[in-house]
Design an enzyme around this catalytic site. Structure first.
Site, PDB file in Angstrom:
ATOM      1  N   CYS A  63      -7.743   1.553   2.200  1.00  0.00           N
ATOM      2  CA  CYS A  63      -9.066   0.968   1.512  1.00  0.00           C
ATOM      3  C   CYS A  63      -8.555   0.225   0.046  1.00  0.00           C
ATOM      4  CB  CYS A  63     -10.176   1.683   1.437  1.00  0.00           C
ATOM      5  SG  CYS A  63     -11.499   0.813   0.624  1.00  0.00           S
ATOM      6  N   HIS A  85     -14.907  -1.047   4.321  1.00  0.00           N
ATOM      7  CA  HIS A  85     -14.844   0.445   5.086  1.00  0.00           C
ATOM      8  C   HIS A  85     -15.954   1.321   5.058  1.00  0.00           C
ATOM      9  CE1 HIS A  85     -10.534  -0.827   4.542  1.00  0.00           C
ATOM     10  NE2 HIS A  85     -10.134  -0.117   5.256  1.00  0.00           N
ATOM     11  N   SER A 128       0.775  -1.265  -0.014  1.00  0.00           N
ATOM     12  CA  SER A 128       0.023   0.132   0.017  1.00  0.00           C
ATOM     13  C   SER A 128       0.764   1.167  -0.061  1.00  0.00           C
ATOM     14  CB  SER A 128      -0.953   0.109   1.281  1.00  0.00           C
ATOM     15  OG  SER A 128      -1.916  -0.963   1.045  1.00  0.00           O
TER      16      SER A 128
END
Length: 613
Positions: free
Chosen positions: A375, A362, A319
């Site tokens: 997310c 989420h 990420s």
């Protein structure tokens, strides 16, 4: 004077003359006896000795320059040592010489025979058959020179690394010069040590000294009789690096015994402050001829301590790549920052279900929340809008898939996979699902730790793409990337929330003025029903954190990977926090007696002065 008085005066004179005659006769007699001894008794022996005097050529290695950190602390220097030399042309029996050296503990027979087999006929150069000798070994050789006049002990310098494993991947180590290099330059000495890795290799031409030579007359017993001529050696240049040894120590302490890497650079200039890779090795073992035992121990180590994970290790960035894809979406006009996406924990794309790291989802997330809560579903959809070609173009724009230009050798370029790459390199078609994986930093996307550090420096400094450097700052002015200021502010604001927001993923370091992004990169595909912490240790996820500090005036950009460390927020972010904490504390409490800065380079330096500030 009467005759009686004259005789009385001549008498003592005659006695003195007689004594003088006897003394002269005795001296001449002794001289004749000595001449008889030299000429007749031992004449043949002395004639043989005189005829066996010989000229010896002694190479004189030029000491390598010293290496310092940015505050003048010695990272590599030279210490005096003793070497045992063997003159092949004067050796009557290599077997006896080898046996003597083995019994004296100077060299084992295998190593000795290997050196003999490598010798070059006609170079008039002695062979180094013993290095870093102890006093007992020196005494053993010197006390047996009459039996082994082909040996000699000389003073030399040996490379010394005061911080050992801590700086091994930065400073590097030495190796013996290769036969190819000697053939290319016959002026090089066969026993020269040259840089193999790190600064020792990349700055070899600057650090290396120039060898001299000394011609001496030696007696038949190996005793040096005098110097015939001498060309003195020339020492190499000293060099100062941008590395900060105190921050390097903080990184090593924070990482502990885990495998991984930490890179920290000055976000304003690109000067590298930390370049730590673990596990490491002791460069001292490469100071001379590396033993087979030591080499096998390093080569067979499953943790690969010789690999510099900072620039040679390539990993899926996880990420930590999302801020750059967010800027890509904004730059392409494909993202409305206020528009939301609903995440229920997974999404089906191209007939395959892709899961978010939060299994329950989420809910509705906009771009900023998608960044600071990381997310995955939001970025799956963003990747679909961008497409693989556009994602690859933007990632390369931020420096991924190419070397950073760091002044160390063997830097990996990483990988930004594309359909063209798949056809030409992999020989297989590109699968649509791969682009989905790339959108969260997985699949055919690999980055180095130093690439991440530089990319986050670019975010921190407003878009200037600095070039990381340790010794030689780049000649060119760092380019400023064309990034919309509003887009950049939105993304950097989200990265502050990663650390300081109520639901950020790096709240463990919220006590520091840090912005950044966590990453958790899969090593193996998770099977349904299996939790990440249930995987075998070697299959656990890699943990990432990349960011900068302080928030108002960014100075230090950092990237950390903990191999198989688990979550980025729990494993990697605290490591970055310790390094930044050490950096900020020292700025707040400057040293009362700071060490001297690195030495100024000499006027005949062939290179511009190193940046060390």
């Amino acid at each position: 004077m009467s005759d009686v008085e004259l005789r009385e005066n001549i008498g003592p004179l005659r006695k003195r003359l007689t004594i003088l005659f006897l003394v002269v006769f005795a001296v001449l007699g002794l001289l004749h006896l000595r001449l008889i001894d030299l000429q007749l008794v031992h004449g043949a022996e002395w004639r043989d000795l005189a005829e066996n005097n010989r000229l010896r050529r002694l190479p004189m290695p030029g000491p390598r320059g010293w290496i310092y950190d940015r505050r003048g602390r010695v990272l590599a220097g030279n210490v005096p040592s003793f070497e045992a030399l063997l003159f092949p042309d004067e050796t009557e029996s290599f077997a006896e010489a080898g046996l003597f050296l083995a019994r004296s503990g100077v060299a084992d027979l295998g190593t000795f025979n290997e050196r003999i087999s490598e010798r070059r006929i006609g170079r008039m150069a002695p062979l180094v058959v013993g290095e870093d000798l102890s006093w007992n070994q020196v005494a053993a050789i010197r006390s047996h020179l009459s039996d082994h006049p082909e040996l000699s002990v000389v003073n030399r310098f040996r490379r010394h690394y005061p911080f050992g494993e801590l700086t091994a991947h930065v400073v590097g180590h030495l190796r013996p010069i290769s036969q190819l290099e000697i053939d290319a330059d016959p002026g090089l000495e066969p026993d020269t040590m040259v840089g193999a890795t790190g600064i020792e290799a990349s700055e070899e031409s600057f650090i290396a000294g120039k060898s001299g030579e000394r011609w001496v007359m030696a007696s038949a017993s190996g005793r040096q009789l005098g110097v015939v001529s001498e060309i003195p050696p020339r020492a190499g240049h000293d060099i100062g690096l941008t590395l900060d040894i105190e921050l390097q120590e903080a990184a090593a302490e924070a990482l502990g015994d885990r495998s991984g890497a930490v890179v920290a650079i000055d976000a304003r200039s690109g000067a590298v402050r930390v370049l730590y890779s673990a596990p490491s090795f002791d460069p001292k073992v490469f100071g001379g001829r590396l033993s087979r035992t030591d080499w096998l121990a390093l080569q067979d180590n499953p943790l690969h301590p010789l690999q510099n994970r900072c620039l040679q290790g390539v990993y899926p960035p996880g990420s930590t790549i999302k801020p750059f894809l967010a800027l890509a979406g904004l730059g392409e006009g494909l993202v409305d920052p206020t528009a939301t996406v609903y995440c229920n924990g997974s999404i089906v794309l191209h007939g395959h279900r892709f899961r978010c790291w939060r299994r329950g989802g989420h809910g509705f997330v906009d771009l900023e929340r998608a960044l600071y809560e990381s997310c995955d579903v939001y970025f799956y959809l963003l990747g679909q809008r961008l497409g693989i070609d556009s994602m690859a173009q933007w990632l390369e724009f931020f420096g991924f898939g190419q070397r950073t230009g760091l002044d160390l050798k063997y830097e990996s370029a990483g990988l930004v996979g594309t359909p063209e790459w798949s056809r030409t390199v992999r020989g297989t078609p590109w699968y649509p699902g791969e682009a989905v994986s790339v959108s969260i930093g997985q699949g055919p996307l690999l980055a180095t730790v130093i690439q991440l550090a530089r990319a986050y420096a670019t975010l921190a400094n407003g878009g200037i793409q600095v070039t990381p450097h340790l010794a030689s700052p780049p000649d060119e002015i760092a380019p400023k990337l064309q990034i919309n200021r509003g887009d950049l502010d939105l993304v950097t604001s989200a990265l502050e929330q990663v650390v300081h927001g109520a639901s950020g993923t790096a709240r463990r370091v919220a006590y520091l003025p840090i912005a950044g992004k966590t990453g958790t990169a899969q090593v193996a595909r998770l099977q349904d029903g299996v939790k990440p912490d249930e995987l075998a240790p070697e299959l656990q996820h890699h943990a990432w954190f990349a960011g900068w500090a302080p928030l108002d005036q960014p100075e230090l950009a950092i990237a950390v990977i903990v191999e198989h460390g688990g979550g980025g927020g729990s494993a990697a972010a605290p490591v970055a926090g310790k390094v930044i904490e050490a950096y900020l504390q020292r700025n707040e409490s400057p040293e009362t007696n700071p060490p001297k800065p690195p030495p100024v380079k000499t006027p005949d330096s062939p290179r511009p002065s190193a940046e060390a500030g």
